[in-house]
Scaffold this motif. Structure first.
Motif, PDB file in Angstrom:
ATOM      1  N   PRO A 411      -6.237   0.368   5.147  1.00 48.19           N
ATOM      2  CA  PRO A 411      -5.357   1.142   6.043  1.00 48.19           C
ATOM      3  C   PRO A 411      -3.948   0.564   6.154  1.00 48.19           C
ATOM      4  O   PRO A 411      -3.475   0.221   7.238  1.00 48.19           O
ATOM      5  N   GLN A 413      -0.066   0.282   6.555  1.00 49.04           N
ATOM      6  CA  GLN A 413       1.058   1.039   7.119  1.00 49.04           C
ATOM      7  C   GLN A 413       2.398   0.606   6.535  1.00 49.04           C
ATOM      8  O   GLN A 413       3.432   1.163   6.861  1.00 49.04           O
ATOM      9  N   VAL A 414       2.333  -0.409   5.669  1.00 46.06           N
ATOM     10  CA  VAL A 414       3.545  -0.959   5.064  1.00 46.06           C
ATOM     11  C   VAL A 414       3.451  -0.803   3.554  1.00 46.06           C
ATOM     12  O   VAL A 414       2.421  -1.105   2.946  1.00 46.06           O
ATOM     13  N   LYS A 466       3.201   8.257   4.523  1.00 41.93           N
ATOM     14  CA  LYS A 466       2.288   7.679   5.518  1.00 41.93           C
ATOM     15  C   LYS A 466       2.756   6.337   6.068  1.00 41.93           C
ATOM     16  O   LYS A 466       2.155   5.801   6.984  1.00 41.93           O
ATOM     17  N   TYR A 467       3.820   5.773   5.517  1.00 44.56           N
ATOM     18  CA  TYR A 467       4.201   4.408   5.857  1.00 44.56           C
ATOM     19  C   TYR A 467       5.224   4.363   6.985  1.00 44.56           C
ATOM     20  O   TYR A 467       6.158   5.161   7.036  1.00 44.56           O
ATOM     21  N   ALA A 468       5.034   3.392   7.875  1.00 39.67           N
ATOM     22  CA  ALA A 468       5.976   3.186   8.972  1.00 39.67           C
ATOM     23  C   ALA A 468       7.119   2.258   8.565  1.00 39.67           C
ATOM     24  O   ALA A 468       8.226   2.352   9.091  1.00 39.67           O
ATOM     25  N   ALA A 493      10.642   6.576   8.284  1.00 44.81           N
ATOM     26  CA  ALA A 493      10.258   5.165   8.201  1.00 44.81           C
ATOM     27  C   ALA A 493      11.489   4.275   8.229  1.00 44.81           C
ATOM     28  O   ALA A 493      12.598   4.695   7.896  1.00 44.81           O
ATOM     29  N   ARG A 604       6.161  -0.346  15.005  1.00 42.66           N
ATOM     30  CA  ARG A 604       4.885  -0.306  15.719  1.00 42.66           C
ATOM     31  C   ARG A 604       3.702  -0.635  14.816  1.00 42.66           C
ATOM     32  O   ARG A 604       2.624  -0.040  14.907  1.00 42.66           O
ATOM     33  N   VAL A 605       3.936  -1.596  13.941  1.00 46.69           N
ATOM     34  CA  VAL A 605       2.870  -2.139  13.101  1.00 46.69           C
ATOM     35  C   VAL A 605       2.444  -3.465  13.722  1.00 46.69           C
ATOM     36  O   VAL A 605       3.266  -4.359  13.924  1.00 46.69           O
TER      37      VAL A 605
END
Length: 649
Positions: A411, A413-414, A466-468, A493, A604-605
């Motif tokens: 999962p 996020q980066v 999908k990446y922050a 992002a 917010r990761v």
């Protein structure tokens, strides 16, 4: 591909029935099944046994080997044997041999002795592939195929002999159409390098001083294309003759010489060969002796995991998504090919297996079953020793509980952006011999991993929605397509650039408007100067030391975040920000750490502080904590023994 997906991690082994007496085959197969293995890879170096003389095949031994494994309920991964053309073929067609950059023929007597551009060799590659595929393509024991073996190993991607020399000008003519366009793209007016015909263009070796970097860049592209098309010929035959079986290839550690994204497009999934201790000694030239000493028996955790994350991300190229991968060769004892080859620590094989799963591996296959008693690899270990007794790795594999490692997604996020063309052009003209592309990338990757963050390593053309947080440490070659993808990504992002971003155009030239080119409006500034810092030469950005590389910016509509306090760039912007884009010009581990930590918080990761030598990874709703230290460590409320893993919900 109809191969069933398993609910949890599966295991395999690389075996060589042709290396041992026939009466050992059933015994080994029984032992492999009892050990909990599912797959056995065979035959990647056995062409001379399959075809002792041209057109006369001997399949008896391979028929029996496949049947023995199938009867035991093991699944066979068959390999096309084209990494080792036999002596009779070389004697008949010496023109298939590769030439090194010094103009010397690379002779028979080892492996990978062929030029990918040789049409003569390609004909024989297609012929042996078809012969194998027609015989075994529908065998119920054959689960899938591996093409060739470790493309490019031993510096064999680029040949400088007649076959490549003949093919390269034709490749250039197809790419540029006219010689005038090539001259402009390469900047051939410089040093009177202008050509009046494609037939005048040689290979970029044996020049008096460095060759034109655009010439070298296109030769890298050409050589990569030769591998891509060579493999596609095999894959097409395998698809025709062996439908329903998977096709993969085993890539290597930090391998740079061809575009893996392009070469993997025709595969069902990607595999790679993981040798953590050898990797640390042989490939990570930028790591200090202190680091190599610390991780001598486990390998550095980030060097291993970066390759896992890279190979998980290859199939995300051009809009796809990261996919599970295989480790086709997993080190299970000492290796034989590094400058130093320490025996791995107790627990290392379990640690590496669990780490591979946590980064997206669905299958881990150990190299090899029994240690070789002959030829070049007698110093390399296997799951069995030379005398057939179980080695230490065998016991660690036996103790694994595979249900602890369920299938599922990582999962992340980066995203960390990577591409091979930037690698090629960066390392051609480093401007600082100590700052390679990989060293630059690994600074950012290791920093993210030290903050407990899962990372997808992907090409800029992948789906970035999908990446922050998106980190681009070394995208020095910038195409219009990449620029557009990055502009779109900033809509959702935070985007971080490293030094030398967009310093080169697609042809290898520098933009007429200077670094960043038409990307300047996105970053909000332009390059003022760069400074290559020799060993011992340091500058300051606030309280941070800057080494190796310092880039100063003139802010247009960006905001200066940090400025240099010393040296020729004193008072000049070192880090600038415009909107969702942060550009970092200084090579400074402390500065990069703090900036990435702040960026993760903004995106917010979640960040998780972990001690040195500890890494955490998440998959399938679980978190794996890994201790690469030779001593116990307190982490997350538990005491972890040396070289161990802990699974948390």
């Amino acid at each position: 591909m109809t191969e069933q997906h398993h609910p949890h991690l599966t295991l395999g082994v690389c075996d060589y029935p042709e290396h041992v007496p026939r009466d050992r085959w059933e015994i080994y197969a029984q032992q492999q099944k009892e050990l909990g293995l599912t797959y056995v890879r065979i035959a990647e170096f056995a062409w001379a046994l399959m075809e002792p003389t041209e057109g006369e095949y001997n399949w008896t031994w391979l028929d029996e080997a496949v049947e023995v494994l199938h009867r035991e309920g093991l699944k066979v991964v068959l390999c096309t044997p084209t990494a080792t053309p036999p002596a009779w073929l070389i004697r008949k067609h010496p023109e298939i041999l590769a030439w090194d950059a010094q103009g010397k023929v690379r002779a028979f007597g080892s492996r990978r002795h062929y030029d990918f551009a040789s049409e003569v060799y390609r004909e024989h590659s297609r012929r042996i592939t078809r012969a194998m595929a027609e015989r075994y393509g529908q065998h119920p024991g054959v689960a899938g195929w591996q093409t060739d073996n470790e493309f490019g190993c031993h510096d064999t991607t680029r040949s400088y002999g007649p076959a490549s020399q003949a093919a390269f000008p034709m490749w250039l003519q197809s790419r540029y159409e006219s010689i005038d366009q090539l001259n402009e793209a390469w900047g051939n007016v410089f040093w009177s390098q202008t050509y009046s015909g494609f037939d005048q263009i040689g290979l970029p070796n044996l020049t008096v001083t460095e060759p034109n970097p655009s010439h070298v860049l296109d030769y890298c592209r050409f050589a990569s294309d030769m591998i891509r098309t060579f493999q596609e010929e095999q894959v097409s035959i395998l698809r025709e003759c062996s439908p329903g079986r998977f096709i993969t290839h085993n890539f290597m550690i930090f391998f740079s010489d061809f575009d893996h994204y392009e070469v993997s497009k025709c595969l069902d999934f990607v595999s790679w060969d993981a040798y953590p201790t050898g990797m640390l000694e042989f490939f990570a030239s930028w790591e200090s002796d202190e680091v190599k000493q610390k991780y001598a028996r486990t390998g550095h955790p980030d060097l291993i995991s970066f390759n896992h994350d890279l190979y998980r991300g290859l199939k995300a190229y051009q809009g796809g998504h990261p996919l599970p991968f295989w480790v086709m060769e997993q080190q299970c004892g000492q290796v034989n090919w590094a400058p130093y080859n320490p025996l791995p620590a107790d627990g290392a094989v379990k640690l590496w297996t669990a780490q591979a799963w946590a980064h997206g591996a669905d299958t881990v296959s150990y190299f090899r079953w029994r240690a070789a008693t002959m030829a070049q690899e007698v110093m390399h270990s296997g799951l069995l020793r030379h005398d057939e007794t179980p080695d230490r790795g065998f016991d660690e594999v036996k103790a694994l509980s595979l249900s602890d490692f369920p299938a599922g997604d990582v999962p992340a996020q980066v995203a960390l952006l990577h591409d091979y063309e930037s690698l090629w052009i960066w390392d051609q003209q480093k401007h600082n011999q100590d700052l390679s592309y990989w060293r630059q990338v690994m600074l950012y990757y290791s920093t993210l991993r030290s903050l407990g963050v899962d990372v997808d390593v992907v090409h800029p053309s992948s789906d970035l929605s999908k990446y922050a947080l998106i980190v681009a440490p070394a995208l020095t070659l910038m195409t219009e397509e990449t620029m557009e993808a990055l502009r779109k990504a900033t809509e959702h992002a935070l985007l971080i650039f490293g030094p030398r971003t967009a310093y080169r155009t697609a042809s290898g030239r520098t933009p007429e408007t200077g670094q960043f080119g038409t990307l300047a409006d996105l970053v909000g500034g332009k390059l003022r100067n760069f400074d290559s810092l020799r060993p011992g030469l340091r500058e300051k950005v606030d309280q941070y030391d800057v080494t190796l590389w310092a880039e100063g910016y003139q802010c247009e509509d960006a905001t200066p975040v940090h400025v240099y306090e010393s040296g020729p760039l004193a008072g000049v912007c070192a880090v600038m920000r415009k909107g969702n884009v942060l550009t970092i010009g200084a090579h400074s581990p402390g500065l990069v750490y703090d900036l990435l930590r702040e960026a993760l918080a903004e995106a917010r990761v979640s960040v998780l502080d972990v001690p040195e030598g500890i890494r955490v990874s998440r998959r399938s709703g679980k978190m794996l904590v890994q201790n690469f230290n030779a001593y116990g460590v307190d982490v997350l409320g538990t005491r972890m023994p040396a070289v161990s893993v802990e699974m948390l919900p």
